[in-house]
Design a protein around this motif. Structure first.
Motif, PDB file in Angstrom:
ATOM      1  N   GLU A 153      50.616  30.135  32.871  1.00 12.12           N
ATOM      2  CA  GLU A 153      49.570  29.765  31.911  1.00 12.12           C
ATOM      3  C   GLU A 153      48.446  29.009  32.613  1.00 12.12           C
ATOM      4  O   GLU A 153      47.260  29.212  32.329  1.00 12.12           O
ATOM      5  N   SER A 154      48.821  28.181  33.573  1.00  8.78           N
ATOM      6  CA  SER A 154      47.835  27.432  34.348  1.00  8.78           C
ATOM      7  C   SER A 154      46.967  28.394  35.176  1.00  8.78           C
ATOM      8  O   SER A 154      45.758  28.225  35.299  1.00  8.78           O
ATOM      9  N   GLU A 155      47.582  29.435  35.709  1.00  8.51           N
ATOM     10  CA  GLU A 155      46.845  30.451  36.471  1.00  8.51           C
ATOM     11  C   GLU A 155      45.914  31.245  35.530  1.00  8.51           C
ATOM     12  O   GLU A 155      44.804  31.607  35.899  1.00  8.51           O
ATOM     13  N   LEU A 156      46.394  31.533  34.324  1.00 12.50           N
ATOM     14  CA  LEU A 156      45.590  32.278  33.332  1.00 12.50           C
ATOM     15  C   LEU A 156      44.342  31.483  32.970  1.00 12.50           C
ATOM     16  O   LEU A 156      43.248  32.042  32.883  1.00 12.50           O
ATOM     17  N   GLY A 157      44.485  30.164  32.774  1.00 14.47           N
ATOM     18  CA  GLY A 157      43.346  29.328  32.402  1.00 14.47           C
ATOM     19  C   GLY A 157      42.748  29.769  31.071  1.00 14.47           C
ATOM     20  O   GLY A 157      43.472  30.033  30.119  1.00 14.47           O
ATOM     21  N   ASN A 158      41.383  29.887  31.065  1.00 16.81           N
ATOM     22  CA  ASN A 158      40.691  30.262  29.823  1.00 16.81           C
ATOM     23  C   ASN A 158      40.403  31.752  29.741  1.00 16.81           C
ATOM     24  O   ASN A 158      39.688  32.191  28.847  1.00 16.81           O
ATOM     25  N   LYS A 159      40.926  32.516  30.684  1.00 20.04           N
ATOM     26  CA  LYS A 159      40.625  33.948  30.723  1.00 20.04           C
ATOM     27  C   LYS A 159      41.367  34.679  29.612  1.00 20.04           C
ATOM     28  O   LYS A 159      42.497  34.305  29.270  1.00 20.04           O
ATOM     29  N   PRO A 160      40.773  35.751  29.053  1.00 16.97           N
ATOM     30  CA  PRO A 160      41.524  36.510  28.044  1.00 16.97           C
ATOM     31  C   PRO A 160      42.751  37.211  28.641  1.00 16.97           C
ATOM     32  O   PRO A 160      43.772  37.359  27.982  1.00 16.97           O
ATOM     33  N   TYR A 161      42.586  37.689  29.868  1.00 17.37           N
ATOM     34  CA  TYR A 161      43.695  38.329  30.580  1.00 17.37           C
ATOM     35  C   TYR A 161      43.797  37.700  31.955  1.00 17.37           C
ATOM     36  O   TYR A 161      42.838  37.109  32.444  1.00 17.37           O
ATOM     37  N   PHE A 162      44.951  37.893  32.626  1.00 19.04           N
ATOM     38  CA  PHE A 162      45.075  37.460  34.024  1.00 19.04           C
ATOM     39  C   PHE A 162      44.023  38.166  34.856  1.00 19.04           C
ATOM     40  O   PHE A 162      43.524  37.631  35.835  1.00 19.04           O
ATOM     41  N   GLY A 163      43.716  39.437  34.470  1.00 13.19           N
ATOM     42  CA  GLY A 163      42.703  40.189  35.192  1.00 13.19           C
ATOM     43  C   GLY A 163      41.281  39.755  34.875  1.00 13.19           C
ATOM     44  O   GLY A 163      40.333  40.413  35.277  1.00 13.19           O
ATOM     45  N   GLY A 164      41.084  38.678  34.134  1.00 11.44           N
ATOM     46  CA  GLY A 164      39.747  38.219  33.733  1.00 11.44           C
ATOM     47  C   GLY A 164      39.406  38.829  32.383  1.00 11.44           C
ATOM     48  O   GLY A 164      40.144  38.693  31.413  1.00 11.44           O
TER      49      GLY A 164
END
Lengths: 262, 224
Positions: free
Chosen positions: A180-191
């Motif tokens: 979740e920390s890696e995801l941050g505010n992005k809609p997807y992990f891919g941005g």
């Protein structure tokens, strides 16, 4: 007798009247045998078969990737208690699904299959991996993390109980929080775009409800942003058409839990 | 191609096959780098800062980019420096190389170390199970100089650092002749060919020191 291409059967066949002499008949039979091995396929028609098992979080990754790329494929359900000769022949090392058979050649290991699909059908829409080498490396790093740090505790949540299960739940949530920390505010992990890491995680997203019910806990309060991304992924067409009904996964999870947790 | 003003650092450990293969890849590409030795099991603050998730070597730092996990690093090196490509171009061949590399680092390592130190079903069964797995690789390399064909490739670097220059030495310490020439002519030939490659010779742990350390690791594993 002449050799003609038949559009119906995609084969070279012998057409015409054979004369009745035994020598000509034998020759005709030999020619038919040879022509049965010659297949002319239109250049664009790939034969794509996926050996899979409906609730598998690994198999679903391959289904999603194929659908993201709009690749036509034949889905074949495997009975994992009675594996088909084809599965054993195509994956003699692990004897596991998914196996992608592309024009007769097998590709095994789910994220290996996803990368292969991305590379072969690179002219199609929706690249699954970024083109930048560092971003590709980051995507591969996180998928490796998912397949070690999420997989191991997830597996124990439905197959164990008591202290072992409690420890697994804790490790599972810890791993999800790191993601979740890696995801941050992005809609997807891919941005902005659904990609490699999201495909890997969707196998676990589809099992969230089953894990929560087997472990008697809730993921959303611990990882709200990850859950929001999970819901977004589960709404994509390629995912909707690939994942089973969550209730069926819950039912399946409890059925196998009875076998493992005596 | 990467720009001329590069800063490449590698955090490694002399006995780790995972960090040795990254060195091999950098040398194959002719990339100058600064090597920083970690004195494991003690971990430096730098390692913990650069790889907080796993706290392991190898870690590659390329300018401001930080990478870990050896297979991930190898693919990054191959894509960043385009000379001497070591991954196949064909998607199917690439998928096969990735498959076998994972097989070496997971299945062969898992069967070929602890089960031989603490054999639950007996040492002969453990040896036989390891040989069955190695036989898959024998089939892959038979008829070729290297897994990569005429020159070393991705799988040669992964399997080379793990098998002949790590596991074989552990097996020697245990008195096991796992990869005999009679049973594995293809792999035996491959190991000889690897020893003729200068980059490989430069990137393997020195044998005597390695065997001495390996014996200590085996003793410690037996009592744990």
């Amino acid at each position: 007798m002449t050799l003609r291409y038949s559009h119906n059967s995609d084969r070279l066949t012998w057409r015409g009247e054979a004369k009745t002499s035994p020598i000509r008949s034998r020759t005709k039979k030999r020619m038919e045998l040879v022509s049965s091995f010659i297949r002319i396929r239109p250049r664009m028609a790939d034969e794509v078969i996926l050996l899979d098992f409906w609730p598998s979080p690994f198999g679903v990754r391959a289904r999603i990737a194929l659908r993201e790329k709009g690749v036509e494929f034949e889905y074949r359900e495997e009975n994992l208690r009675d594996k088909s000769p084809l599965l054993l022949q195509m994956n003699p090392v692990h004897k596991k699904i998914p196996v992608l058979i592309h024009n007769g050649k097998p590709v095994c290991e789910s994220m290996n299959v996803v990368q292969y699909i991305d590379e072969v059908w690179s002219d199609k829409k929706n690249p699954l991996l970024p083109s930048d080498p560092y971003q590709r490396a980051q995507a591969r790093f996180w998928v490796d993390f998912i397949d070690t740090k999420v997989y191991e505790p997830a597996d124990k949540i439905w197959s164990t109980k008591g202290e072992v299960q409690e420890k697994a739940k804790k490790e599972y949530i810890e791993a999800l929080k790191i993601l979740e920390s890696e995801l941050g505010n992005k809609p997807y992990f891919g941005g902005d775009n659904f990609g490699f890491i999201d495909i890997a995680m969707t196998g676990y997203y589809m099992w969230f409800e089953a894990s929560e019910k087997c472990g008697n806990f809730s993921i959303e309060p611990e990882c709200p942003t990850l859950m929001a991304s999970a819901k977004r992924c589960l709404q994509r067409d390629s995912v909707v058409n690939s994942v089973p009904d969550p209730e069926k996964i819950v039912e399946f999870a409890f059925k196998i839990r009875k076998i493992y947790c005596v | 191609m990467a720009k001329k003003e590069e800063c490449v650092k590698l955090l490694g450990f002399w006995i780790s096959p995972f960090s040795r293969r990254v060195e091999m890849a950098l040398k194959l590409k002719g990339v100058p780098y600064e090597y920083l030795e970690e004195d494991l099991p003690k971990k430096t603050p730098l390692l913990l800062e650069l790889n907080p998730v796993h706290k392991k070597v190898p870690v590659l730092v390329h300018n401001d980019k930080i990478l870990s996990e050896s297979h991930v690093i190898l693919e990054y090196i191959d894509q960043t420096w385009s000379n001497n490509p070591f991954l196949p171009q064909d998607p199917y061949e690439k998928a096969m190389a990735r498959f076998w590399a994972k097989f070496v680092d997971e299945q062969i390592l898992a069967a070929g170390f602890m089960p031989l130190i603490k054999p639950k079903k007996g040492i002969e069964v453990a040896i036989e199970e390891t040989r069955e797995l190695i036989m898959f690789l024998e089939k892959e390399v038979t008829g070729k100089d290297f897994f990569g064909g005429e020159t070393i490739g991705f799988l040669d670097m992964v399997a080379g650092t793990m098998i002949p220059f790590c596991l074989v030495r552990a097996w020697e310490c245990m008195g096991i002749d796992m990869i005999s020439e009679e049973k594995f002519p293809g792999l035996s030939r491959w190991i000889k060919k690897l020893n003729e490659v200068e980059i490989v010779r430069e990137c393997i742990p020195p044998k005597e020191k390695h065997i001495e350390r390996m014996n200590k690791i085996i003793e410690k594993s037996k009592s744990s």
